[in-house]
Design an enzyme around this catalytic site. Structure first.
Site, PDB file in Angstrom:
ATOM      1  CB  SER A 136      -0.897   0.004   1.242  1.00 34.66           C
ATOM      2  OG  SER A 136      -1.492   1.267   1.442  1.00 34.66           O
ATOM      3  CE1 TYR A 161      -4.436  -2.010   4.572  1.00 32.94           C
ATOM      4  CE2 TYR A 161      -3.743   0.215   4.000  1.00 32.94           C
ATOM      5  CZ  TYR A 161      -4.120  -1.057   3.623  1.00 32.94           C
ATOM      6  OH  TYR A 161      -4.188  -1.388   2.290  1.00 32.94           O
TER       7      TYR A 161
END
Length: 350
Positions: A136, A161
């Site tokens: 990501s 995350y």
């Protein structure tokens, strides 16, 4: 630079096949005659009806096999690899969302850490030609230097995350080093498009409008120092993945990481104005969001901006769908799928 085209004779495992990117990638592979094994736990993080709607479009393909299961369940993954012996694995199953990770950390450790560990172990014991996995853009944290390059320092994630995604890159490198598993990590930059994730801002804004609710914009109302995002259209993401599948790293440690972004960040407010225009065109009526400005949320970053030079050098591709085009496709799909903004059949007078 030349790259090897897709090999339709291989068996492809796509985890998160009911998800946004997983669905589109599976469909692209199936359209080219590939055998695709899809796995997804179809959790209720967002509307499961949308996940089922995606799967319904995959079921008719003869080459598609779906397994409802969780990658965090090691026995399920081991049995899957033992039975189907995938040649190429694309790990897209993950608990997504920066803000959600602050409220629900447990599920991120289960899916993103333990789940990915299970995938790596399976690739170790049932060797594969290539493991491609989702990282990501969030790994760049609050980096000020832009555009973000793969060689940049990424040891200061600002959300759990992001930490799990950085951990995935470290774990994959270690397994590539120890067991020579060819692996490629992809740092996705704000992926959007039809049948996308309802927890993403553009989708949530649209939902709010059609439910007569204001939209919340987390930029303090500061238009001079607005948030920038590198919005990447789903078709570009899938093309990038597809081109990489048959092009595994060949270095001594066969592990690479690439950005997949649009290389053209837009101000959040411009993105919102463009979405309003696209929805106005799709509904044939003026759409203007009622906007409420709030402080930036913990874990959010001011800007995301991808350098795509490495990807372009590797497989001769860079995403380039303009947001006007991508958002119009989303708006048209949304209006059709949810049957909003158009007169109902019984209301039409002849």
């Amino acid at each position: 630079m030349s790259y090897k085209p897709l090999d339709s004779k291989r068996v492809y495992l796509v985890t998160g096949a009911a998800g946004f990117i997983g669905y589109y990638l599976s469909k692209k592979l199936l359209d080219q005659g590939c055998r695709v094994i899809g796995i997804d736990n179809v959790n209720d993080y967002y509307d499961v009806n949308l996940k089922h709607a995606r799967l319904e479009k995959l079921y008719p393909y003869e080459g598609f096999t779906f397994i409802k299961g969780d990658i965090a369940d090691k026995l399920v993954i081991t049995k899957l690899f033992e039975e189907y012996r995938p040649n190429i694995v694309v790990n897209l199953a993950a608990q997504a969302g920066v803000r959600y990770s602050i409220e629900n950390p447990d599920v991120y450790i289960q899916s993103n850490i333990i789940g990915f560990y299970n995938i790596l172990e399976a690739c170790r014991h049932y060797p594969v030609d290539h493991l491609v996995y989702a990282s990501s853009s969030s790994v760049y944290g609050a980096n000020k230097k832009v555009p973000f390059e793969e060689t940049d320092f990424v040891d200061t994630p600002v959300s759990l995350y992001a930490s799990t995604k950085k951990s995935n890159e470290l774990m994959a490198f270690t397994y590539s080093h120890l067991y020579k598993i060819p692996a490629t990590g992809l740092r996705f930059f704000t992926v959007y498009g039809p049948m996308g994730r309802p927890d993403m801002a553009y989708f949530g804004f649209t939902d709010s409008y059609f439910n007569d609710k204001p939209i919340k914009i987390f930029n303090n109302g500061d238009f001079e120092n607005d948030l920038y995002r590198d919005f990447t259209y789903i078709d570009d993401i899938v093309t990038g993945i597809e081109r990489l599948l048959s092009n595994a790293p060949v270095e001594a440690v066969p592990h690479k990481v690439y950005n997949i972004g649009n290389n053209n960040p837009e101000k959040l407010m411009f993105f919102i104005e463009t979405l309003e225009k696209c929805l106005s065109k799709a509904t044939a009526e003026e759409v203007v969001f009622h906007k409420v400005f709030e402080p930036i949320k913990p874990g959010d970053v001011p800007a995301t901006y991808a350098s795509t030079d490495a990807l372009q050098k590797a497989v001769d591709f860079k995403p380039e769908t303009p947001i006007e085009e991508g958002l119009q496709r989303f708006a048209d799909w949304y209006v059709e799928y949810y049957k909003v903004g158009k007169p109902k059949a019984q209301e039409v007078q002849i």
